[in-house]
Structure formats: C-alpha cells, structure tokens
Design a protein around this motif. Structure first.
Motif, PDB file in Angstrom:
ATOM      1  N   SER A  72      -8.996  -2.645 -15.659  1.00  0.00           N
ATOM      2  CA  SER A  72      -9.056  -2.394 -14.218  1.00  0.00           C
ATOM      3  C   SER A  72     -10.494  -2.558 -13.733  1.00  0.00           C
ATOM      4  O   SER A  72     -11.437  -2.536 -14.530  1.00  0.00           O
ATOM      5  CB  SER A  72      -8.574  -0.975 -13.887  1.00  0.00           C
ATOM      6  OG  SER A  72      -9.517  -0.007 -14.324  1.00  0.00           O
ATOM      7  N   ASP A  73     -10.634  -2.699 -12.425  1.00  0.00           N
ATOM      8  CA  ASP A  73     -11.975  -2.806 -11.843  1.00  0.00           C
ATOM      9  C   ASP A  73     -12.772  -1.528 -12.062  1.00  0.00           C
ATOM     10  O   ASP A  73     -13.968  -1.571 -12.339  1.00  0.00           O
ATOM     11  CB  ASP A  73     -11.889  -3.109 -10.350  1.00  0.00           C
ATOM     12  CG  ASP A  73     -11.440  -4.538 -10.066  1.00  0.00           C
ATOM     13  OD1 ASP A  73     -11.483  -5.375 -11.002  1.00  0.00           O
ATOM     14  OD2 ASP A  73     -11.037  -4.808  -8.922  1.00  0.00           O
ATOM     15  N   GLN A  74     -12.101  -0.388 -11.948  1.00  0.00           N
ATOM     16  CA  GLN A  74     -12.788   0.903 -12.150  1.00  0.00           C
ATOM     17  C   GLN A  74     -13.294   1.033 -13.581  1.00  0.00           C
ATOM     18  O   GLN A  74     -14.427   1.453 -13.807  1.00  0.00           O
ATOM     19  CB  GLN A  74     -11.843   2.070 -11.848  1.00  0.00           C
ATOM     20  CG  GLN A  74     -11.824   2.496 -10.410  1.00  0.00           C
ATOM     21  CD  GLN A  74     -10.958   3.740 -10.255  1.00  0.00           C
ATOM     22  OE1 GLN A  74      -9.890   3.853 -10.865  1.00  0.00           O
ATOM     23  NE2 GLN A  74     -11.435   4.671  -9.454  1.00  0.00           N
ATOM     24  N   ALA A  75     -12.444   0.687 -14.539  1.00  0.00           N
ATOM     25  CA  ALA A  75     -12.847   0.777 -15.949  1.00  0.00           C
ATOM     26  C   ALA A  75     -14.008  -0.177 -16.217  1.00  0.00           C
ATOM     27  O   ALA A  75     -14.956   0.173 -16.932  1.00  0.00           O
ATOM     28  CB  ALA A  75     -11.666   0.466 -16.864  1.00  0.00           C
ATOM     29  N   ALA A  76     -13.941  -1.374 -15.630  1.00  0.00           N
ATOM     30  CA  ALA A  76     -15.023  -2.350 -15.810  1.00  0.00           C
ATOM     31  C   ALA A  76     -16.330  -1.815 -15.233  1.00  0.00           C
ATOM     32  O   ALA A  76     -17.381  -1.915 -15.875  1.00  0.00           O
ATOM     33  CB  ALA A  76     -14.652  -3.671 -15.145  1.00  0.00           C
ATOM     34  N   ASP A  77     -16.256  -1.261 -14.032  1.00  0.00           N
ATOM     35  CA  ASP A  77     -17.458  -0.705 -13.408  1.00  0.00           C
ATOM     36  C   ASP A  77     -18.078   0.387 -14.265  1.00  0.00           C
ATOM     37  O   ASP A  77     -19.305   0.453 -14.418  1.00  0.00           O
ATOM     38  CB  ASP A  77     -17.136  -0.150 -12.013  1.00  0.00           C
ATOM     39  CG  ASP A  77     -16.822  -1.247 -10.999  1.00  0.00           C
ATOM     40  OD1 ASP A  77     -17.132  -2.426 -11.274  1.00  0.00           O
ATOM     41  OD2 ASP A  77     -16.258  -0.904  -9.937  1.00  0.00           O
ATOM     42  N   ALA A  78     -17.247   1.244 -14.838  1.00  0.00           N
ATOM     43  CA  ALA A  78     -17.745   2.329 -15.683  1.00  0.00           C
ATOM     44  C   ALA A  78     -18.429   1.781 -16.934  1.00  0.00           C
ATOM     45  O   ALA A  78     -19.516   2.253 -17.318  1.00  0.00           O
ATOM     46  CB  ALA A  78     -16.605   3.267 -16.066  1.00  0.00           C
ATOM     47  N   LYS A  79     -17.833   0.772 -17.570  1.00  0.00           N
ATOM     48  CA  LYS A  79     -18.428   0.205 -18.786  1.00  0.00           C
ATOM     49  C   LYS A  79     -19.704  -0.571 -18.483  1.00  0.00           C
ATOM     50  O   LYS A  79     -20.651  -0.541 -19.269  1.00  0.00           O
ATOM     51  CB  LYS A  79     -17.425  -0.697 -19.512  1.00  0.00           C
ATOM     52  CG  LYS A  79     -16.314   0.050 -20.204  1.00  0.00           C
ATOM     53  CD  LYS A  79     -16.840   0.901 -21.330  1.00  0.00           C
ATOM     54  CE  LYS A  79     -15.709   1.664 -21.986  1.00  0.00           C
ATOM     55  NZ  LYS A  79     -16.178   2.621 -22.963  1.00  0.00           N
ATOM     56  N   VAL A  80     -19.741  -1.255 -17.355  1.00  0.00           N
ATOM     57  CA  VAL A  80     -20.964  -1.969 -16.972  1.00  0.00           C
ATOM     58  C   VAL A  80     -22.083  -0.966 -16.707  1.00  0.00           C
ATOM     59  O   VAL A  80     -23.232  -1.171 -17.134  1.00  0.00           O
ATOM     60  CB  VAL A  80     -20.716  -2.884 -15.753  1.00  0.00           C
ATOM     61  CG1 VAL A  80     -22.026  -3.387 -15.171  1.00  0.00           C
ATOM     62  CG2 VAL A  80     -19.819  -4.054 -16.143  1.00  0.00           C
ATOM     63  N   ALA A  81     -21.768   0.134 -16.019  1.00  0.00           N
ATOM     64  CA  ALA A  81     -22.767   1.175 -15.766  1.00  0.00           C
ATOM     65  C   ALA A  81     -23.267   1.766 -17.080  1.00  0.00           C
ATOM     66  O   ALA A  81     -24.471   2.007 -17.247  1.00  0.00           O
ATOM     67  CB  ALA A  81     -22.192   2.269 -14.869  1.00  0.00           C
ATOM     68  N   GLU A  82     -22.350   1.990 -18.006  1.00  0.00           N
ATOM     69  CA  GLU A  82     -22.714   2.523 -19.322  1.00  0.00           C
ATOM     70  C   GLU A  82     -23.644   1.550 -20.055  1.00  0.00           C
ATOM     71  O   GLU A  82     -24.664   1.958 -20.623  1.00  0.00           O
ATOM     72  CB  GLU A  82     -21.425   2.738 -20.117  1.00  0.00           C
ATOM     73  CG  GLU A  82     -21.583   3.356 -21.465  1.00  0.00           C
ATOM     74  CD  GLU A  82     -20.235   3.515 -22.147  1.00  0.00           C
ATOM     75  OE1 GLU A  82     -19.869   4.672 -22.414  1.00  0.00           O
ATOM     76  OE2 GLU A  82     -19.556   2.510 -22.405  1.00  0.00           O
ATOM     77  N   ALA A  83     -23.313   0.262 -20.031  1.00  0.00           N
ATOM     78  CA  ALA A  83     -24.146  -0.753 -20.680  1.00  0.00           C
ATOM     79  C   ALA A  83     -25.513  -0.838 -20.001  1.00  0.00           C
ATOM     80  O   ALA A  83     -26.538  -0.955 -20.679  1.00  0.00           O
ATOM     81  CB  ALA A  83     -23.445  -2.105 -20.668  1.00  0.00           C
ATOM     82  N   SER A  84     -25.533  -0.771 -18.685  1.00  0.00           N
ATOM     83  CA  SER A  84     -26.801  -0.818 -17.948  1.00  0.00           C
ATOM     84  C   SER A  84     -27.696   0.357 -18.312  1.00  0.00           C
ATOM     85  O   SER A  84     -28.917   0.196 -18.492  1.00  0.00           O
ATOM     86  CB  SER A  84     -26.542  -0.816 -16.442  1.00  0.00           C
ATOM     87  OG  SER A  84     -25.889  -1.992 -16.055  1.00  0.00           O
ATOM     88  N   ALA A  85     -27.108   1.526 -18.449  1.00  0.00           N
ATOM     89  CA  ALA A  85     -27.885   2.708 -18.846  1.00  0.00           C
ATOM     90  C   ALA A  85     -28.438   2.538 -20.265  1.00  0.00           C
ATOM     91  O   ALA A  85     -29.588   2.914 -20.541  1.00  0.00           O
ATOM     92  CB  ALA A  85     -27.020   3.963 -18.747  1.00  0.00           C
ATOM     93  N   ALA A  86     -27.635   1.965 -21.150  1.00  0.00           N
ATOM     94  CA  ALA A  86     -28.101   1.728 -22.522  1.00  0.00           C
ATOM     95  C   ALA A  86     -29.254   0.726 -22.529  1.00  0.00           C
ATOM     96  O   ALA A  86     -30.245   0.911 -23.252  1.00  0.00           O
ATOM     97  CB  ALA A  86     -26.947   1.224 -23.393  1.00  0.00           C
ATOM     98  N   ILE A  87     -29.137  -0.318 -21.721  1.00  0.00           N
ATOM     99  CA  ILE A  87     -30.213  -1.305 -21.618  1.00  0.00           C
ATOM    100  C   ILE A  87     -31.486  -0.645 -21.093  1.00  0.00           C
ATOM    101  O   ILE A  87     -32.580  -0.882 -21.615  1.00  0.00           O
ATOM    102  CB  ILE A  87     -29.792  -2.486 -20.726  1.00  0.00           C
ATOM    103  CG1 ILE A  87     -28.677  -3.291 -21.420  1.00  0.00           C
ATOM    104  CG2 ILE A  87     -30.978  -3.382 -20.399  1.00  0.00           C
ATOM    105  CD1 ILE A  87     -27.966  -4.269 -20.502  1.00  0.00           C
TER     106      ILE A  87
END
Length: 93
Positions: A72-87
């Motif tokens: 879903s778009d929501q799940a994608a947004d959450a994972k992208v935010a998580e990856a961005s924070a890790a970066i």
C-alpha cells in the motif's frame, strides 16, 4: 523475512572479519603501536563497517521497501521514512 536473509552468511563472515580487526586494534594499543598505524587500522575497520551498512541498506530497500510499496502507499511511505532515517544516522556517524 529480512531483506538480507539470502546473504546472511556473507554478512556474518564479514562481521567476524571486522571483529578480528577490532581485536587486532585493541592488541595494537595494548602493545603501544605507533599512533598512525593504529589509526590506519581504525580507518580500515570503519570502512568495512560502512560497507556492511550500505549492503544492509541496499537489501532493505530492495526487499522491505519494495514489498511495502506493493502492499500500500501508506506502508511504502512508512518504509521509505524508515530508510531515510537510517541513511541520516549513517551519514551522521
């Protein structure tokens, strides 16, 4: 399942090698090795850890983020935010 599951053994081998590097650095300090030589080894260990981090990040994006985008778009947004924070954490370190 984690994105790195298929390469878990490779990561474990790399981390074991890094662990050996760290023990070697400790022994160098214990033996009063010349500062620049110790710093050279610290730099090598740091680069090795960074390589592991980048590999894990690539696996995360290629697996976890892609799977979330399919969900879903929501799940994608959450994972992208998580990856961005890790970066961001990796860049700060």
């Amino acid at each position: 399942m984690n994105g790195y599951t298929g390469t878990k053994d490779d990561y474990l081998k790399r981390l074991a090698r890094i662990e050996g590097q760290i023990r070697g650095i400790a022994k160098m300090v214990e033996n009063d090795t010349y500062c620049i030589d110790v710093l050279t080894q610290v730099s090598a260990a740091t680069k090795a850890l960074q390589a592991v981090s980048l590999g894990l990040l690539e696996d995360h994006i290629g697996h976890c983020v892609v799977d979330a985008a399919r969900e879903s778009d929501q799940a994608a947004d959450a994972k992208v935010a998580e990856a961005s924070a890790a970066i961001a954490r990796l860049v700060r370190s």
